[in-house]
Design a protein around this motif. Structure first.
Motif, PDB file in Angstrom:
ATOM      1  N   UNK A   1       0.826  -1.210   0.000  1.00  0.00           N
ATOM      2  CA  UNK A   1       0.000   0.000   0.000  1.00  0.00           C
ATOM      3  C   UNK A   1       0.858   1.257   0.000  1.00  0.00           C
ATOM      4  N   UNK A   2       1.933   1.239   0.772  1.00  0.00           N
ATOM      5  CA  UNK A   2       2.802   2.420   0.853  1.00  0.00           C
ATOM      6  C   UNK A   2       3.503   2.698  -0.467  1.00  0.00           C
ATOM      7  N   UNK A   3       3.830   1.649  -1.206  1.00  0.00           N
ATOM      8  CA  UNK A   3       4.582   1.811  -2.457  1.00  0.00           C
ATOM      9  C   UNK A   3       3.702   1.761  -3.703  1.00  0.00           C
ATOM     10  N   UNK A   4       2.416   1.480  -3.534  1.00  0.00           N
ATOM     11  CA  UNK A   4       1.538   1.371  -4.694  1.00  0.00           C
ATOM     12  C   UNK A   4       1.868   0.171  -5.563  1.00  0.00           C
ATOM     13  N   UNK A   5       2.269  -0.936  -4.935  1.00  0.00           N
ATOM     14  CA  UNK A   5       2.665  -2.138  -5.665  1.00  0.00           C
ATOM     15  C   UNK A   5       1.638  -3.249  -5.468  1.00  0.00           C
ATOM     16  N   UNK A   6       1.487  -4.080  -6.484  1.00  0.00           N
ATOM     17  CA  UNK A   6       0.726  -5.312  -6.338  1.00  0.00           C
ATOM     18  C   UNK A   6       1.620  -6.363  -5.674  1.00  0.00           C
ATOM     19  N   UNK A   7       1.008  -7.253  -4.931  1.00  0.00           N
ATOM     20  CA  UNK A   7       1.745  -8.361  -4.344  1.00  0.00           C
ATOM     21  C   UNK A   7       1.673  -9.541  -5.300  1.00  0.00           C
ATOM     22  N   UNK A   8       2.819  -9.977  -5.780  1.00  0.00           N
ATOM     23  CA  UNK A   8       2.892 -11.139  -6.663  1.00  0.00           C
ATOM     24  C   UNK A   8       3.021 -12.385  -5.782  1.00  0.00           C
TER      25      UNK A   8
END
Length: 220
Positions: free
Chosen positions: A68-75
């Motif tokens: 959430x902090x980095x705006x990344x999806x979790x793969x």
């Protein structure tokens, strides 16, 4: 590529010192949740282009605040899940823990045909972790974070990071949200850059509350 291998936050099974490796596995304790929440701040200076977690619930919960902090999806990939305990599953006695850790670290030393009692071989465990690392490298990311598990991280780092002797890995602990950093590539090999044994967030002061997978072999 720079690879950040992060152990998940504390779980109820860590508190009980159990070899809990089956899917989906437990969630996080309140302390584990605070450890996960501390990861974005602890890694604020780190570049992270991609974020991976295993298929076990605890890694995905640990990765969520960072995502959430980095705006990344979790793969999510099964290859970086914990080493399967087989017949030792849900045991917490010293004999079971010693067998589990000794087997995992024997794999790191090259005895890949050896099997966890009732479980996978070293070749299978190392190959599945390698596949996920290779996938991340092929994606072109310069820096990748993988939230994985204590024994799996210690085994893979000892087997693949050239300057880390398996005996050193046996003596090293890796607390919940501790981190091992390696640099390199699947083609050129990996070099150990940093082993941060202590957690990114708060630590439970009680002995063994980080669970057996991350403790030194001599403590088992």
């Amino acid at each position: 590529m720079r690879l950040l291998l992060i152990r998940h936050g504390q779980t109820p099974s860590n508190l009980k010192r159990l070899l809990d490796t089956a899917e989906p596995g437990p969630g996080l304790t309140p302390l584990g949740q605070r450890q996960a929440a501390a990861l974005p701040g602890a890694l604020a200076e780190e570049r992270i282009d991609a974020l991976y977690a295993s298929t076990l619930l605890r890694t995905q919960l640990t990765a969520t605040p960072l995502a959430r902090a980095r705006g990344l999806d979790i793969v999510v990939r099964p290859g970086i899940r914990e080493i399967e305990a087989g017949e030792l599953e849900m045991r917490g006695d010293e004999a079971a823990i010693t067998t589990y850790l000794t087997t995992a670290l024997a794999w790191a030393a090259g005895d890949l045909d050896r099997r966890m009692p009732g479980g996978e071989s070293g070749l299978a465990a190392l190959s599945r972790f390698d596949e996920v690392v290779a996938e991340a490298a092929a994606g072109g990311a310069e820096s990748v974070a993988m939230v994985s598990h204590g024994a799996a991280i210690r085994m893979w780092a000892a087997a693949r990071a050239g300057r880390l002797d398996p005996l050193e890995a046996a003596d090293q602990h890796l607390d919940n949200t501790g981190m091992v950093v390696v640099t390199g590539s699947p083609a050129d090999g990996w070099r150990l850059e940093r082993w941060d044994s202590r957690p990114a967030g708060p630590r439970d002061p009680a002995p063994h509350h980080e669970g057996p997978a991350g403790e030194p072999l001599g403590d088992a």
